[in-house]
Design a protein around this motif. Structure first.
Motif, PDB file in Angstrom:
ATOM      1  N   GLU A  10       0.805  -1.222   0.000  1.00  0.00           N
ATOM      2  CA  GLU A  10       0.000   0.000   0.000  1.00  0.00           C
ATOM      3  C   GLU A  10       0.836   1.269   0.000  1.00  0.00           C
ATOM      4  O   GLU A  10       0.335   2.338  -0.342  1.00  0.00           O
ATOM      5  CB  GLU A  10      -0.991  -0.007   1.169  1.00  0.00           C
ATOM      6  CG  GLU A  10      -0.409   0.286   2.541  1.00  0.00           C
ATOM      7  CD  GLU A  10       0.230  -0.937   3.213  1.00  0.00           C
ATOM      8  OE1 GLU A  10       0.535  -1.926   2.502  1.00  0.00           O
ATOM      9  OE2 GLU A  10       0.424  -0.896   4.436  1.00  0.00           O
ATOM     10  N   TYR A  60     -15.748   8.550   8.784  1.00  0.00           N
ATOM     11  CA  TYR A  60     -15.551   9.364   7.588  1.00  0.00           C
ATOM     12  C   TYR A  60     -16.536  10.518   7.569  1.00  0.00           C
ATOM     13  O   TYR A  60     -17.717  10.342   7.875  1.00  0.00           O
ATOM     14  CB  TYR A  60     -15.783   8.541   6.321  1.00  0.00           C
ATOM     15  CG  TYR A  60     -14.785   7.447   6.079  1.00  0.00           C
ATOM     16  CD1 TYR A  60     -13.601   7.695   5.383  1.00  0.00           C
ATOM     17  CD2 TYR A  60     -15.018   6.160   6.534  1.00  0.00           C
ATOM     18  CE1 TYR A  60     -12.681   6.675   5.157  1.00  0.00           C
ATOM     19  CE2 TYR A  60     -14.102   5.136   6.319  1.00  0.00           C
ATOM     20  CZ  TYR A  60     -12.936   5.409   5.632  1.00  0.00           C
ATOM     21  OH  TYR A  60     -12.024   4.407   5.409  1.00  0.00           O
ATOM     22  N   SER A  75     -10.667   2.564  -3.422  1.00  0.00           N
ATOM     23  CA  SER A  75      -9.649   1.841  -2.661  1.00  0.00           C
ATOM     24  C   SER A  75     -10.191   0.481  -2.267  1.00  0.00           C
ATOM     25  O   SER A  75     -11.384   0.214  -2.362  1.00  0.00           O
ATOM     26  CB  SER A  75      -9.279   2.615  -1.396  1.00  0.00           C
ATOM     27  OG  SER A  75     -10.375   2.626  -0.498  1.00  0.00           O
ATOM     28  N   TYR A  76      -9.285  -0.391  -1.858  1.00  0.00           N
ATOM     29  CA  TYR A  76      -9.707  -1.645  -1.230  1.00  0.00           C
ATOM     30  C   TYR A  76      -8.919  -1.822   0.054  1.00  0.00           C
ATOM     31  O   TYR A  76      -7.913  -1.162   0.256  1.00  0.00           O
ATOM     32  CB  TYR A  76      -9.540  -2.848  -2.176  1.00  0.00           C
ATOM     33  CG  TYR A  76      -8.131  -3.147  -2.632  1.00  0.00           C
ATOM     34  CD1 TYR A  76      -7.602  -2.546  -3.777  1.00  0.00           C
ATOM     35  CD2 TYR A  76      -7.315  -4.043  -1.949  1.00  0.00           C
ATOM     36  CE1 TYR A  76      -6.320  -2.819  -4.228  1.00  0.00           C
ATOM     37  CE2 TYR A  76      -6.026  -4.343  -2.393  1.00  0.00           C
ATOM     38  CZ  TYR A  76      -5.533  -3.720  -3.525  1.00  0.00           C
ATOM     39  OH  TYR A  76      -4.260  -3.994  -3.957  1.00  0.00           O
ATOM     40  N   THR A  77      -9.395  -2.700   0.913  1.00  0.00           N
ATOM     41  CA  THR A  77      -8.714  -2.917   2.185  1.00  0.00           C
ATOM     42  C   THR A  77      -8.402  -4.401   2.364  1.00  0.00           C
ATOM     43  O   THR A  77      -8.876  -5.243   1.613  1.00  0.00           O
ATOM     44  CB  THR A  77      -9.583  -2.485   3.376  1.00  0.00           C
ATOM     45  OG1 THR A  77     -10.705  -3.357   3.443  1.00  0.00           O
ATOM     46  CG2 THR A  77     -10.062  -1.057   3.227  1.00  0.00           C
ATOM     47  N   TYR A 102     -15.495  -5.205   5.979  1.00  0.00           N
ATOM     48  CA  TYR A 102     -15.974  -4.184   6.904  1.00  0.00           C
ATOM     49  C   TYR A 102     -17.448  -3.902   6.701  1.00  0.00           C
ATOM     50  O   TYR A 102     -18.016  -4.235   5.665  1.00  0.00           O
ATOM     51  CB  TYR A 102     -15.150  -2.897   6.789  1.00  0.00           C
ATOM     52  CG  TYR A 102     -15.065  -2.268   5.424  1.00  0.00           C
ATOM     53  CD1 TYR A 102     -14.119  -2.694   4.499  1.00  0.00           C
ATOM     54  CD2 TYR A 102     -15.906  -1.215   5.054  1.00  0.00           C
ATOM     55  CE1 TYR A 102     -14.011  -2.101   3.258  1.00  0.00           C
ATOM     56  CE2 TYR A 102     -15.807  -0.604   3.809  1.00  0.00           C
ATOM     57  CZ  TYR A 102     -14.861  -1.065   2.912  1.00  0.00           C
ATOM     58  OH  TYR A 102     -14.756  -0.488   1.672  1.00  0.00           O
ATOM     59  N   ARG A 130      -4.921  -2.023   6.409  1.00  0.00           N
ATOM     60  CA  ARG A 130      -4.233  -1.462   5.254  1.00  0.00           C
ATOM     61  C   ARG A 130      -5.253  -1.017   4.214  1.00  0.00           C
ATOM     62  O   ARG A 130      -6.103  -1.800   3.812  1.00  0.00           O
ATOM     63  CB  ARG A 130      -3.330  -2.514   4.596  1.00  0.00           C
ATOM     64  CG  ARG A 130      -2.273  -3.099   5.501  1.00  0.00           C
ATOM     65  CD  ARG A 130      -1.623  -4.319   4.826  1.00  0.00           C
ATOM     66  NE  ARG A 130      -0.887  -5.121   5.772  1.00  0.00           N
ATOM     67  CZ  ARG A 130       0.382  -4.907   6.111  1.00  0.00           C
ATOM     68  NH1 ARG A 130       1.055  -3.932   5.544  1.00  0.00           N
ATOM     69  NH2 ARG A 130       0.989  -5.664   7.006  1.00  0.00           N
ATOM     70  N   SER A 131      -5.130   0.220   3.763  1.00  0.00           N
ATOM     71  CA  SER A 131      -5.961   0.712   2.662  1.00  0.00           C
ATOM     72  C   SER A 131      -5.106   0.823   1.418  1.00  0.00           C
ATOM     73  O   SER A 131      -4.038   1.426   1.456  1.00  0.00           O
ATOM     74  CB  SER A 131      -6.518   2.099   2.989  1.00  0.00           C
ATOM     75  OG  SER A 131      -7.462   2.017   4.013  1.00  0.00           O
ATOM     76  N   TYR A 145      -5.164   2.444  -2.074  1.00  0.00           N
ATOM     77  CA  TYR A 145      -5.863   3.411  -2.922  1.00  0.00           C
ATOM     78  C   TYR A 145      -5.477   3.227  -4.388  1.00  0.00           C
ATOM     79  O   TYR A 145      -4.315   3.019  -4.710  1.00  0.00           O
ATOM     80  CB  TYR A 145      -5.551   4.834  -2.466  1.00  0.00           C
ATOM     81  CG  TYR A 145      -6.421   5.245  -1.291  1.00  0.00           C
ATOM     82  CD1 TYR A 145      -7.680   5.800  -1.499  1.00  0.00           C
ATOM     83  CD2 TYR A 145      -5.995   5.038   0.018  1.00  0.00           C
ATOM     84  CE1 TYR A 145      -8.493   6.146  -0.427  1.00  0.00           C
ATOM     85  CE2 TYR A 145      -6.803   5.386   1.095  1.00  0.00           C
ATOM     86  CZ  TYR A 145      -8.043   5.942   0.861  1.00  0.00           C
ATOM     87  OH  TYR A 145      -8.855   6.277   1.911  1.00  0.00           O
ATOM     88  N   GLU A 184      -2.781   3.855   9.107  1.00  0.00           N
ATOM     89  CA  GLU A 184      -3.875   3.115   8.496  1.00  0.00           C
ATOM     90  C   GLU A 184      -4.411   3.808   7.248  1.00  0.00           C
ATOM     91  O   GLU A 184      -4.954   3.164   6.368  1.00  0.00           O
ATOM     92  CB  GLU A 184      -5.043   2.953   9.480  1.00  0.00           C
ATOM     93  CG  GLU A 184      -4.780   1.961  10.594  1.00  0.00           C
ATOM     94  CD  GLU A 184      -4.105   2.597  11.797  1.00  0.00           C
ATOM     95  OE1 GLU A 184      -3.683   3.767  11.676  1.00  0.00           O
ATOM     96  OE2 GLU A 184      -3.997   1.936  12.829  1.00  0.00           O
ATOM     97  N   VAL A 185      -4.357   5.109   7.223  1.00  0.00           N
ATOM     98  CA  VAL A 185      -5.029   5.787   6.123  1.00  0.00           C
ATOM     99  C   VAL A 185      -4.098   6.598   5.240  1.00  0.00           C
ATOM    100  O   VAL A 185      -4.549   7.232   4.303  1.00  0.00           O
ATOM    101  CB  VAL A 185      -6.163   6.692   6.649  1.00  0.00           C
ATOM    102  CG1 VAL A 185      -7.286   5.840   7.206  1.00  0.00           C
ATOM    103  CG2 VAL A 185      -5.665   7.647   7.701  1.00  0.00           C
ATOM    104  N   SER A 220      -7.314  11.833   0.273  1.00  0.00           N
ATOM    105  CA  SER A 220      -8.115  10.731  -0.267  1.00  0.00           C
ATOM    106  C   SER A 220      -9.596  11.068  -0.424  1.00  0.00           C
ATOM    107  O   SER A 220     -10.373  10.247  -0.895  1.00  0.00           O
ATOM    108  CB  SER A 220      -7.937   9.470   0.581  1.00  0.00           C
ATOM    109  OG  SER A 220      -8.082   9.768   1.939  1.00  0.00           O
TER     110      SER A 220
END
Lengths: 460, 460, 460
Positions: free
Chosen positions: A368, B89, B100-102, B106, B197-198, B200, B217-218, B255
């Motif tokens: 990432e 958010y 994005s994916y993680t 969730y 983990r994001s 993007y 994390e972001v 983002s």
């Protein structure tokens, strides 16, 4: 509820077997995938902060009488984090890889050669017979030896194996059998730890080389070794001399031995088709003891993806080989032609362990926050690509071929370019705003590649 | 056996899709819940000796061009032990949360606002079309843009998301979209580690704020960032200038970006009912690519539990939203009226992560040897209650509202008081002896509350 | 797909219950085995390098008013690596083990005595009634007390228990109830950590012995203890004096108390057959709230394996007791006659925790590189044998009896000697070469023992 239906079906289908064998012993691990474990939260202390991947050849090598076992040391971050181990075997003609079982399920890809492999599952009947050559001493006439199923294995075959099941392999061909095995240590079938353990039923894996310390994964004694001679003699109802033989204490041949004369186990006609036919006769494709353990994935005519001037991909998942549902593994065979490229993509639900079988190419891998691999790869190297990481492969002049082992029985990729790409799934206006591109530029981005996942070289 | 039946059904249902897309690519993670892993015994060294829980607001905040991302730091004992992460958010009007994916599945609860969310699954067809406004430059007449399904999301919606699936969100309303997301890192879908983990696909999450270091994390770069320009240009068959745009290296917007003019993706009539209708037409509620991703849980008329003067509870589990079976998560929406109380209870098969959406109240939580939380909670705070811990909630003057995320797709509570309580399940004589109470006292204890789980204030 | 079918069945079968109880509360953990977790790679740092196993009696002992609780300390390598815990209970006549739940599923084997056990599952109806003796004070005539199902338990019974479900046990016999319980902490049902936690709903487990610190597994306060009196009084709608009673702060009796006069819960005729009959009437063997929790495994007439002069084995797996599918545990009851032997074997898919119930014998256990146990075992000792390790048991003069708990609902062994042995599954030529034996020697090795797994003493 679910389990009621399931159990009812299971019950009916098992009746015949249960009638033959008592419950403790007759069940094989094939009946239903194990219910696994949910232990949460044990890992932030053990972060998998992979900064750099490596494409490496095996780091340890053990020479046996009739072959070589090579191991990738599992103490690197990527092996530790993905919970897998890898071994390459070379079995010379007339070589016999001694019977053993492991603590993890595994899949093997045969890169070269042909041979015979025995698979022993507890409670399964001895369905194979060989006439004994000339009869045994002191016995009348021709006798027949009975044993459990053996498989013919060839170049291009993938063979799946259950944890705890005994296997042996014999090379009855003229060239060495070369194969690569991927073990999934962090699999429900393994309840102990992430160390790869081989339990040999014969020989002395430490044998060859005397003091030489091989990788702990493949050395050790055989499992009879420490037991009391008298107790074992009692258990088998044989004399203690026989017991000393099966303990193999002074055997110097290691875990691949050379047999003195050819093993005459099966006529060569006993091939895949014959096996297929037997299964059809039984009408029991997936039933205990007759499940299929192997399938060839190197036939261009059965490619799942093919692009002219691009290459081909054959996949083997649990829809094709139901055994893989129990192993939670699948395999991809990839061939990229000269200068062709595989779409950049990430693995949605699996780690991918790529072994280069031929050729050279360039691979880039990103997590990432940036690249973790950027290098040239060549035959004999292995690269671990963790789940979600983005990977891009491009062949060089002589093309690039690989086999990828994936830690999911229906591993999925999400392509970034090409016909099924994530980019193409998004509206133009989202892409225009996200990338600051014009509508025409976005259209070229979405539709620049019409192939699925293998791209032929650009004409420039 | 079980798998035979299952596979047969699966096989038939998948035929059409497989015909369109080759096996590597056409499968989505929805086909069957993953078989998970059973690695045992790795945890006594990592004891979850939780002495004190906290009700906290987010501890880190990242400002982007058109919104804010707030994160609860995951290094506290309760987050570490339950293997979850939480993010809030805020997306302003015309704000676009970049695709994005993680690494974890969730669920998101929308507290305020409305917008459009895109969900991209590999191998699913582009079933949506928009007329392109005025046609694009150089193209003849009106063209249509095709892309994968988008959802309308509103206040009160729960949206489930698979690990590795790409999503983007656009605010086409007049007020900010405020939502809370709970990520289940210790889920079978995540095979790597418990870090959130994001990944993007666009922009530059680090952008806004220059040197400011957001929560790991972001932040990070987008996944194209480190790749070679030429290789990417080759992959997409575009020029390297376009590639530099998608890499977003100098993008300072973070983002969540502001789009210049409204995205015209769907007419506003394209709402839940329309989506429902489409699915009914297909007759394929749960089939690949058409599974439902969301449901509203804030409608009083659909409450699962309701007590006059007490409050109401709406639950969303996998019986109502089958997607949750794949996520192994469920959601509870709770509303307690003035001075009302929820029965003291424990969660039998899940952790519960409570986010207070409105009002104030008092909460007490106990583990096996005493209280670990006793405090006043208010809007915007999040409290993690581990499995088996006993929890009691009482609203204050203005009432108390929350959304609880639970780490099981059919989370269950065991109430201590009320109609379904464990106390009521025991014989009087057992209770009399256990508590040293008279029969009459025990009867009052068993039958003092006739409601299920929400109790109106006592009249005193 | 799979889940569609399953859910449909589930849905139909649950309708009636759901109509009675709202979804939050009416579901029990029995509906479907939990989907577990696949977190990979967290363990090489925590190697289970077991060098030595021990056969030990419990190491900690807590005395209560009417019984004793003994615990095997779980900080040894073998307990830590297999993720289990073990407890032995002695409940004296008129002793009541107070209601509690645990964080792990467990199975209990009753070695001696008989009693009554209550099982409370949230949302299940109170299906049992007792007439209240003489009516309660101030109430008219005979009233009936309603509560959830209770079970009669006897010597030889195995009782399975779900994590988070409340149980209590009462000894209405003349001799102490002695039982051994195996808890599976590393089970999907437990999402927190590998510590064994008991949550008592009554009494004061720390009570007896004052300052004495018992094992942390079985001490602590009861779960009401820390809560605010007023809040609890509100929750139960009783006065605070009653609340102080249920908190049991000054109770000195510990977790097994003596009841003053006999509990009259059920007439003695209410036995297994009655229970069976009720279930048949309902036609709902496995449905929520009526699933069977126990089965006797000490009846010689129901042995699964029997060898004259050898012994017998009774097994209990999820085919016989479907509850075990949810617990992922099974149980083996073994009896070896004088000097008889059980085949050397390994456990393919489970750890095995052997508790010696009578007699003495010799056991040897080997891992892949040698023996890890070689000793004499006797009544009251417990030995943990990890998955894949080879184990051999031989009885001494007075025979050897045991109960083995296995961490798989269909645990399988792979015998090395006897009718279903791995050796017998291999071709003679493979064995001849592997062991350097003649054909005749190999034949004796393959066919020296014709029994399945229990071998009578050799005549010599």
């Amino acid at each position: 509820m679910a389990s009621t239906t399931t159990n009812a079906l299971l019950f009916l289908a098992c009746l015949c077997l249960v009638a033959l064998f008592p419950p403790t012993l007759a069940q094989t691990p094939l009946q239903q995938p194990q219910q696994p474990l949910r232990v949460r939260g044990q890992q932030l202390q053990h972060e998998c902060d992979i900064q750099q991947l490596t494409a490496a050849e095996p780091t340890r090598r053990v020479r046996a009488e009739a072959g070589v076992i090579e191991v990738w040391e599992s103490n690197t971050e990527e092996f530790r984090c993905t919970g897998v181990a890898a071994v390459r075997y070379v079995i010379e003609p007339k070589g016999l890889l001694l019977p053993s079982y492991t603590n993890a399920p595994y899949v093997t890809y045969v890169m070269q050669g042909k041979g015979i492999q025995g698979v022993i599952l507890p409670g399964c009947p001895e369905t194979f017979e060989s006439p004994v050559r000339g009869g045994s001493e002191g016995s009348k006439g021709v006798e027949r030896d009975q044993y459990q199923r053996v498989l013919r294995v060839h170049e291009g075959d993938v063979i799946g194996s259950l944890a705890g099941g005994v296997q042996w392999t014999y090379n009855d061909g003229d060239t060495p059998i070369v194969s690569i095995t991927l073990l999934d240590l962090s699999n429900p079938q393994n309840q102990l730890d992430l160390n790869f353990r081989s339990f040999y039923l014969a020989g002395n894996p430490q044998g060859q080389g005397g003091q030489e310390q091989g990788p702990k994964e493949v050395v050790g004694k055989n499992i009879f070794n420490g037991f009391d001679d008298e107790l074992l003699a009692d258990a088998f109802n044989v004399d203690t001399e026989t017991i000393r033989s099966i303990k193999g204490e002074n055997d110097e041949r290691g875990s691949i031995i050379r047999v003195e004369r050819d093993l005459e186990l099966l006529s060569p006609e006993w091939d895949d088709m014959e096996e297929e036919r037997m299964r059809r006769l039984n009408g029991l494709e997936q039933v205990l003891c007759t499940i299929s353990f192997k399938q060839n994935i190197d036939q261009p005519s059965r490619a799942d993806v093919y692009t002219e001037h691009g290459g081909r991909i054959n996949t083997l998942n649990s829809h094709k080989l139901p055994l893989l549902q129990h192993l939670q593994l699948s395999v991809e065979r990839g061939v990229l032609y000269k200068n062709a490229m595989m779409t950049p993509h990430w693995n949605i639900n699996a780690h991918s362990i790529i072994y280069i079988t031929r050729g050279t190419g360039r691979i880039q891998v990103a997590r990432e926050n940036g690249l973790v691999f950027d290098g040239r790869v060549q035959e004999g190297q292995l690269l671990v690509v963790p789940q979600n990481f983005v990977v891009l492969k491009k062949a060089e002049q002589e093309g690039l071929e690989w086999v990828s082992f994936k830690t999911n029985d229906n591993a999925m990729i999400s392509p970034l370019a090409g016909k099924l790409s994530a980019i193409r799934g998004m509206p133009e206006e989202v892409l225009m705003n996200s990338y600051g591109l014009s509508r025409d530029e976005v259209r070229r981005l979405k539709y620049g590649r019409e192939q699925l996942s293998l791209f032929s070289p650009r004409l420039d």
